[in-house]
Scaffold this motif. Structure first.
Motif, PDB file in Angstrom:
ATOM      1  N   HIS A  85       5.006  -2.987   3.799  1.00 47.94           N
ATOM      2  CA  HIS A  85       4.509  -3.153   5.168  1.00 47.94           C
ATOM      3  C   HIS A  85       3.169  -2.455   5.383  1.00 47.94           C
ATOM      4  O   HIS A  85       2.357  -2.927   6.192  1.00 47.94           O
ATOM      5  CB  HIS A  85       5.560  -2.689   6.167  1.00 47.94           C
ATOM      6  N   GLY A  86       2.919  -1.367   4.671  1.00 48.52           N
ATOM      7  CA  GLY A  86       1.601  -0.742   4.749  1.00 48.52           C
ATOM      8  C   GLY A  86       0.531  -1.669   4.201  1.00 48.52           C
ATOM      9  O   GLY A  86      -0.566  -1.786   4.759  1.00 48.52           O
ATOM     10  N   GLY A  87       0.851  -2.352   3.101  1.00 49.76           N
ATOM     11  CA  GLY A  87      -0.097  -3.292   2.506  1.00 49.76           C
ATOM     12  C   GLY A  87      -0.363  -4.487   3.380  1.00 49.76           C
ATOM     13  O   GLY A  87      -1.451  -5.072   3.342  1.00 49.76           O
ATOM     14  N   ILE A  88       0.626  -4.864   4.194  1.00 43.64           N
ATOM     15  CA  ILE A  88       0.464  -6.013   5.087  1.00 43.64           C
ATOM     16  C   ILE A  88      -0.259  -5.617   6.377  1.00 43.64           C
ATOM     17  O   ILE A  88      -1.153  -6.325   6.850  1.00 43.64           O
ATOM     18  CB  ILE A  88       1.845  -6.617   5.439  1.00 43.64           C
ATOM     19  N   LEU A  89       0.119  -4.485   6.961  1.00 45.01           N
ATOM     20  CA  LEU A  89      -0.317  -4.139   8.312  1.00 45.01           C
ATOM     21  C   LEU A  89      -1.633  -3.369   8.385  1.00 45.01           C
ATOM     22  O   LEU A  89      -2.186  -3.194   9.476  1.00 45.01           O
ATOM     23  CB  LEU A  89       0.771  -3.314   9.009  1.00 45.01           C
ATOM     24  N   SER A  90      -2.158  -2.918   7.270  1.00 49.93           N
ATOM     25  CA  SER A  90      -3.373  -2.104   7.325  1.00 49.93           C
ATOM     26  C   SER A  90      -4.577  -2.936   7.768  1.00 49.93           C
ATOM     27  O   SER A  90      -4.757  -4.071   7.337  1.00 49.93           O
ATOM     28  CB  SER A  90      -3.657  -1.490   5.953  1.00 49.93           C
ATOM     29  N   ARG A  91      -5.364  -2.338   8.655  1.00 50.58           N
ATOM     30  CA  ARG A  91      -6.621  -2.958   9.064  1.00 50.58           C
ATOM     31  C   ARG A  91      -7.692  -2.614   8.033  1.00 50.58           C
ATOM     32  O   ARG A  91      -7.923  -1.441   7.738  1.00 50.58           O
ATOM     33  CB  ARG A  91      -7.038  -2.481  10.449  1.00 50.58           C
ATOM     34  N   ARG A  92      -8.331  -3.613   7.521  1.00 52.43           N
ATOM     35  CA  ARG A  92      -9.307  -3.412   6.445  1.00 52.43           C
ATOM     36  C   ARG A  92     -10.608  -2.800   6.922  1.00 52.43           C
ATOM     37  O   ARG A  92     -11.448  -2.407   6.102  1.00 52.43           O
ATOM     38  CB  ARG A  92      -9.599  -4.745   5.757  1.00 52.43           C
ATOM     39  N   ASN A  93     -10.817  -2.728   8.247  1.00 44.52           N
ATOM     40  CA  ASN A  93     -12.050  -2.146   8.785  1.00 44.52           C
ATOM     41  C   ASN A  93     -11.794  -0.790   9.440  1.00 44.52           C
ATOM     42  O   ASN A  93     -12.594  -0.316  10.235  1.00 44.52           O
ATOM     43  CB  ASN A  93     -12.686  -3.097   9.797  1.00 44.52           C
ATOM     44  N   VAL A  96      -9.268   5.226   8.651  1.00 38.38           N
ATOM     45  CA  VAL A  96      -8.018   5.988   8.614  1.00 38.38           C
ATOM     46  C   VAL A  96      -6.974   5.224   7.808  1.00 38.38           C
ATOM     47  O   VAL A  96      -6.282   5.784   6.945  1.00 38.38           O
ATOM     48  CB  VAL A  96      -7.499   6.275  10.037  1.00 38.38           C
ATOM     49  N   HIS A  97      -6.852   3.916   8.077  1.00 36.27           N
ATOM     50  CA  HIS A  97      -5.898   3.094   7.335  1.00 36.27           C
ATOM     51  C   HIS A  97      -6.251   3.063   5.848  1.00 36.27           C
ATOM     52  O   HIS A  97      -5.370   3.208   4.990  1.00 36.27           O
ATOM     53  CB  HIS A  97      -5.907   1.658   7.880  1.00 36.27           C
ATOM     54  N   ILE A  98      -7.526   2.887   5.558  1.00 37.38           N
ATOM     55  CA  ILE A  98      -7.961   2.806   4.165  1.00 37.38           C
ATOM     56  C   ILE A  98      -7.644   4.099   3.432  1.00 37.38           C
ATOM     57  O   ILE A  98      -7.136   4.087   2.301  1.00 37.38           O
ATOM     58  CB  ILE A  98      -9.476   2.501   4.103  1.00 37.38           C
ATOM     59  N   ASN A  99      -7.924   5.235   4.065  1.00 36.68           N
ATOM     60  CA  ASN A  99      -7.647   6.526   3.429  1.00 36.68           C
ATOM     61  C   ASN A  99      -6.149   6.738   3.221  1.00 36.68           C
ATOM     62  O   ASN A  99      -5.725   7.272   2.185  1.00 36.68           O
ATOM     63  CB  ASN A  99      -8.217   7.672   4.282  1.00 36.68           C
ATOM     64  N   ASN A 150      -1.293  -9.122  11.941  1.00 37.07           N
ATOM     65  CA  ASN A 150      -2.513  -8.673  11.266  1.00 37.07           C
ATOM     66  C   ASN A 150      -3.320  -9.848  10.712  1.00 37.07           C
ATOM     67  O   ASN A 150      -4.004  -9.724   9.706  1.00 37.07           O
ATOM     68  CB  ASN A 150      -2.157  -7.701  10.131  1.00 37.07           C
ATOM     69  N   HIS A 151      -3.250 -10.997  11.405  1.00 42.29           N
ATOM     70  CA  HIS A 151      -3.941 -12.192  10.924  1.00 42.29           C
ATOM     71  C   HIS A 151      -5.464 -12.060  10.852  1.00 42.29           C
ATOM     72  O   HIS A 151      -6.101 -12.858  10.157  1.00 42.29           O
ATOM     73  CB  HIS A 151      -3.556 -13.420  11.761  1.00 42.29           C
TER      74      HIS A 151
END
Length: 213
Positions: A85-93, A96-99, A150-151
């Motif tokens: 779910h982390g891989g699905i829901l993370s915002r690529r921009n 904080v999510h990326i880190n 997260n489309h």
């Protein structure tokens, strides 16, 4: 970029690098999976779907190997995990999510190809309530709704009739357009809503029977 929420960064074409496939209806899924392989897209899969793809000579990584945790409770728990779910829901921009993905060694998932358990068919063909209950899907709707939410970054495919469109889209540099992601997200929420309605109707019937007995 910190906590970016601007629609200006809603990427038009998202390149697909990793996909998760978990389907009850396996018709033509091997054909689409072979297209993914042609574009060097890594495929994660679960249980019977992974077995089916491997039998068709398609390289697949089991979700349990990705999460380092086995499927448990007779398959009731397999994809309900932060690495999925982390891989699905993370915002690529969102920095904080990326880190956080980096810190917890979570890889992004760009494409989900999922269809739900056959609740309606089970209801029509099975008189045992326990079997009907087992066909109330939990992991599938959770992933579908996560990807649909997260489309802006993730594509979710819930209808096998869309497989050809996805394959055609990937001809454009292995990408999926924003318009296609939005349309598939809407269809995904419609699918989970319809499934919830069937389950609600059945449970209501059971409740009414219990009240009048």
């Amino acid at each position: 970029m910190d906590n970016v929420d601007s629609d200006e960064l809603f990427t038009d074409k998202v390149k697909i690098k990793r996909a998760l496939i978990s389907v009850t209806d396996k018709n033509n899924i091997e054909k689409l999976a072979k297209v993914l392989v042609d574009y060097n897209i890594e495929i994660l899969s679960t249980g019977g779907t992974a077995k089916f793809l491997k039998e068709n000579a398609i390289p697949v990584k089991d979700v349990s190997d990705e999460t380092n945790f086995p499927e448990i409770l007779n398959g009731r728990v397999k994809t309900l995990h932060p690495k999925i779910h982390g891989g699905i829901l993370s915002r690529r921009n969102n920095s904080v999510h990326i880190n956080q993905l980096q810190n917890y060694q979570i890889k992004e998932i760009d494409l989900l190809i999922i269809n739900l358990y056959k609740f309606k068919e089970t209801l029509e063909n099975n008189k045992y309530k326990t079997e009907v209950i087992e066909n109330i899907d939990i992991g599938g709707p959770a992933m579908i709704r996560a990807a649909a939410k997260n489309h802006p970054f993730v594509t979710v495919v819930t209808d096998p009739s869309d497989y050809d469109d996805i394959a055609d889209s990937l001809d454009n540099g292995g990408t999926v357009s924003a318009d296609m992601r939005r349309r598939y997200a809407a269809k995904a929420f419609a699918r989970t809503s319809a499934s919830d309605k069937m389950i609600t109707d059945w449970l209501t019937t059971q409740t009414n029977e219990a009240d009048t007995s």
